[in-house]
Design a protein around this motif. Structure first.
Motif, mmCIF file in Angstrom:
data_model
loop_
_atom_site.group_PDB
_atom_site.id
_atom_site.type_symbol
_atom_site.label_atom_id
_atom_site.label_comp_id
_atom_site.label_asym_id
_atom_site.label_seq_id
_atom_site.Cartn_x
_atom_site.Cartn_y
_atom_site.Cartn_z
ATOM 1 N N LEU A 1 0.768 -1.174 -0.009
ATOM 2 C CA LEU A 1 -0.037 0.036 0.026
ATOM 3 C C LEU A 1 0.771 1.168 0.058
ATOM 4 O O LEU A 1 0.210 2.314 -0.144
ATOM 5 C CB LEU A 1 -0.965 0.004 1.242
ATOM 6 N N SER A 2 2.052 1.058 0.130
ATOM 7 C CA SER A 2 2.762 2.418 0.488
ATOM 8 C C SER A 2 4.534 2.042 0.333
ATOM 9 O O SER A 2 4.783 0.831 1.029
ATOM 10 C CB SER A 2 2.759 2.986 1.801
ATOM 11 N N GLY A 3 5.143 2.933 -0.396
ATOM 12 C CA GLY A 3 6.796 2.574 -0.332
ATOM 13 C C GLY A 3 7.360 2.721 1.000
ATOM 14 O O GLY A 3 8.404 2.485 1.191
ATOM 15 N N ASN A 4 6.781 3.630 2.041
ATOM 16 C CA ASN A 4 7.261 3.975 3.074
ATOM 17 C C ASN A 4 6.249 3.304 4.251
ATOM 18 O O ASN A 4 5.800 3.809 5.035
ATOM 19 C CB ASN A 4 7.168 5.531 3.379
ATOM 20 N N SER A 5 6.412 1.979 4.179
ATOM 21 C CA SER A 5 5.832 1.096 5.069
ATOM 22 C C SER A 5 6.817 0.039 5.498
ATOM 23 O O SER A 5 7.342 -0.458 4.895
ATOM 24 C CB SER A 5 4.517 0.302 4.380
ATOM 25 N N LEU A 6 6.377 -0.248 7.069
ATOM 26 C CA LEU A 6 7.267 -0.821 7.778
ATOM 27 C C LEU A 6 6.711 -1.788 8.597
ATOM 28 O O LEU A 6 5.799 -1.360 9.464
ATOM 29 C CB LEU A 6 8.486 -0.271 8.291
ATOM 30 N N VAL A 7 7.263 -3.079 8.922
ATOM 31 C CA VAL A 7 7.014 -3.819 10.319
ATOM 32 C C VAL A 7 8.160 -3.578 11.224
ATOM 33 O O VAL A 7 9.384 -3.850 10.804
ATOM 34 C CB VAL A 7 6.582 -5.298 10.068
ATOM 35 N N VAL A 8 8.170 -3.197 12.502
ATOM 36 C CA VAL A 8 9.134 -2.948 13.230
ATOM 37 C C VAL A 8 8.816 -3.608 14.666
ATOM 38 O O VAL A 8 7.798 -3.654 15.458
ATOM 39 C CB VAL A 8 9.319 -1.356 13.797
ATOM 40 N N GLU A 9 9.779 -4.593 14.690
ATOM 41 C CA GLU A 9 9.813 -5.433 16.063
ATOM 42 C C GLU A 9 10.481 -4.333 17.041
ATOM 43 O O GLU A 9 11.843 -4.059 16.894
ATOM 44 C CB GLU A 9 10.689 -6.669 15.848
ATOM 45 N N VAL A 10 9.651 -4.172 18.107
ATOM 46 C CA VAL A 10 10.320 -3.267 19.307
ATOM 47 C C VAL A 10 10.849 -4.023 20.548
ATOM 48 O O VAL A 10 9.921 -4.450 21.231
ATOM 49 C CB VAL A 10 9.400 -2.217 19.447
ATOM 50 N N GLY A 11 11.815 -4.633 20.464
ATOM 51 C CA GLY A 11 12.419 -5.414 21.640
ATOM 52 C C GLY A 11 11.635 -6.709 21.853
ATOM 53 O O GLY A 11 11.269 -7.143 20.808
ATOM 54 N N GLY A 12 11.825 -7.378 23.121
ATOM 55 C CA GLY A 12 11.270 -8.718 23.291
ATOM 56 C C GLY A 12 10.199 -8.780 24.457
ATOM 57 O O GLY A 12 10.125 -7.722 25.316
ATOM 58 N N VAL A 13 10.092 -9.819 24.964
ATOM 59 C CA VAL A 13 9.151 -9.988 25.969
ATOM 60 C C VAL A 13 9.538 -9.593 27.111
ATOM 61 O O VAL A 13 8.713 -9.255 28.311
ATOM 62 C CB VAL A 13 8.657 -11.631 26.031
#
Length: 377
Positions: free
Chosen positions: A334-346
């Protein structure tokens, strides 16, 4: 010696020769993959990443080459030939079993751009608990709530124009310390319908607005939406896709789409201490099966390079994902400026999360204002 015994002798010798040849081949492969010799001006170190194909075509397509900046451009001729002949990667033991173990392929990927020391063992791992667990709602632990509310000065009037859309496809993903479960053995206990990753999204939105960038933070409870539709967690990207499309239809100024998640790895893998401050590590995930893959990689790489220059070790890298059991698109078409960002862990706590959110907001703002300056010209 009778002809019968002679034939037996020849077969035994032939078998031994074959075994010795195979053993020698693997010894040679191991030597090549662990060495740093040069051959025909190419570095021979067995380092054939998942980006080999992109490296080759980058010679003709400068855009891809730019997206791969900061990655070692050398690749091994011998290792490449060995892989093509045997389908075995000399520096990756997974290649010996990837076609033999059912379901293994869904977890089989490599970082396209990685920080030093990061390999396939750092690939984010996510798992969804049963729906009834997903929907439970708990308050934040008192000490974590105090940390959340500390140091938050006035932000001023938020920008009227919203340019960043922050959402959470797996909104139930939480952190054990926030739930008062520090050190719990089961990482799947880090889920909640209230105290979860959406808090990190709110923090990121506020930090962006402190830097003059308008942000919309969607806090939809995806677990509830799945339950209403009678869907299971693999359909969560179908739910979040409707949120992104609705936001785009309502605001044509949206340019950046950030889907925040958290990893299931434990603290030693997801935490960094930088200048005596603790941070939750980041991973940028790109769906290889989306049409904007190259642009998404460029965006992610810019963030990764800025972050690790200013906060060494905070970003593990950029991870492309595709294949069986993987979404492979993540709404990034849907966009060229799209990301999944994993922020840290449990195991990451509020202090670590806040420090990382500030760093991520700084990186996004650098890219945003640079683009605005270019567009203004």
């Amino acid at each position: 010696m009778s002809s019968f015994l002679l034939n037996v002798y020849k077969k035994i010798v032939s078998g031994l020769i074959i075994i010795v040849c195979i053993f020698s081949l693997f010894l040679a492969a191991g030597f090549i993959s662990s060495s740093n010799i040069t051959f025909f001006k190419f570095k021979v170190n067995g380092n054939i990443g998942a980006d080999l194909f992109l490296r080759i075509i980058s010679y003709e397509n400068p855009l891809i080459g730019h997206a791969l900046s900061g990655v070692n451009p050398d690749f091994s001729i011998i290792s490449t030939g060995f892989k093509l002949i045997t389908n075995i990667e000399m520096n990756d033991l997974r290649s010996l079993v990837r076609s033999e173990i059912p379901g293994f392929m869904s977890f089989d990927s490599n970082f396209l751009i990685a920080d030093e020391g990061v390999d396939f063992t750092d690939i984010p791992n996510e798992s969804a608990p049963p729906m009834d667990v997903l929907l439970q709602e708990r308050n934040m632990a008192a000490n974590e709530l105090k940390e959340l509310n500390s140091g938050n000065g006035p932000t001023g009037a938020p920008p009227s124009e919203k340019s960043v859309f922050i959402y959470h496809t797996h909104s139930w993903e939480s952190y054990l310390p926030l739930l008062g479960l520090d050190g719990a053995e089961n990482e799947n206990d880090a889920v909640d319908g209230k105290t979860n990753i959406t808090i990190v999204g709110e923090l990121l939105g506020k930090e962006l607005e402190r830097r003059g960038i308008g942000a919309t933070v969607d806090k939809t409870n995806i677990g509830q939406e799945l339950s209403k539709k009678g869907w299971l967690s693999p359909r969560s990207y179908d739910v979040s896709r409707t949120l992104v499309k609705s936001a785009m239809a309502a605001n044509d100024h949206l340019d950046y789409f950030i889907d925040l998640h958290r990893d299931s790895f434990r603290k030693d893998s997801t935490t960094a201490v930088i200048n005596n401050k603790p941070y939750a590590k980041l991973v940028f995930v790109i769906g290889e099966e989306n049409k904007n893959f190259q642009r998404n990689v460029k965006f992610a790489n810019e963030l990764h390079q800025f972050l690790n220059k200013n906060y060494p070790g905070i970003s593990k890298g950029v991870l492309p994902k595709k294949g069986i059991g993987v979404d492979g698109v993540y709404n990034q078409d849907l966009s060229g400026n799209s990301l999944v960002v994993e922020v840290g862990g449990v195991d990451n706590n509020m202090k670590e999360l806040k420090n990382t959110v500030e760093a991520l907001a700084e990186a996004i703002s650098q890219i945003y204002w640079k683009a605005e300056k270019v567009n203004g010209q």
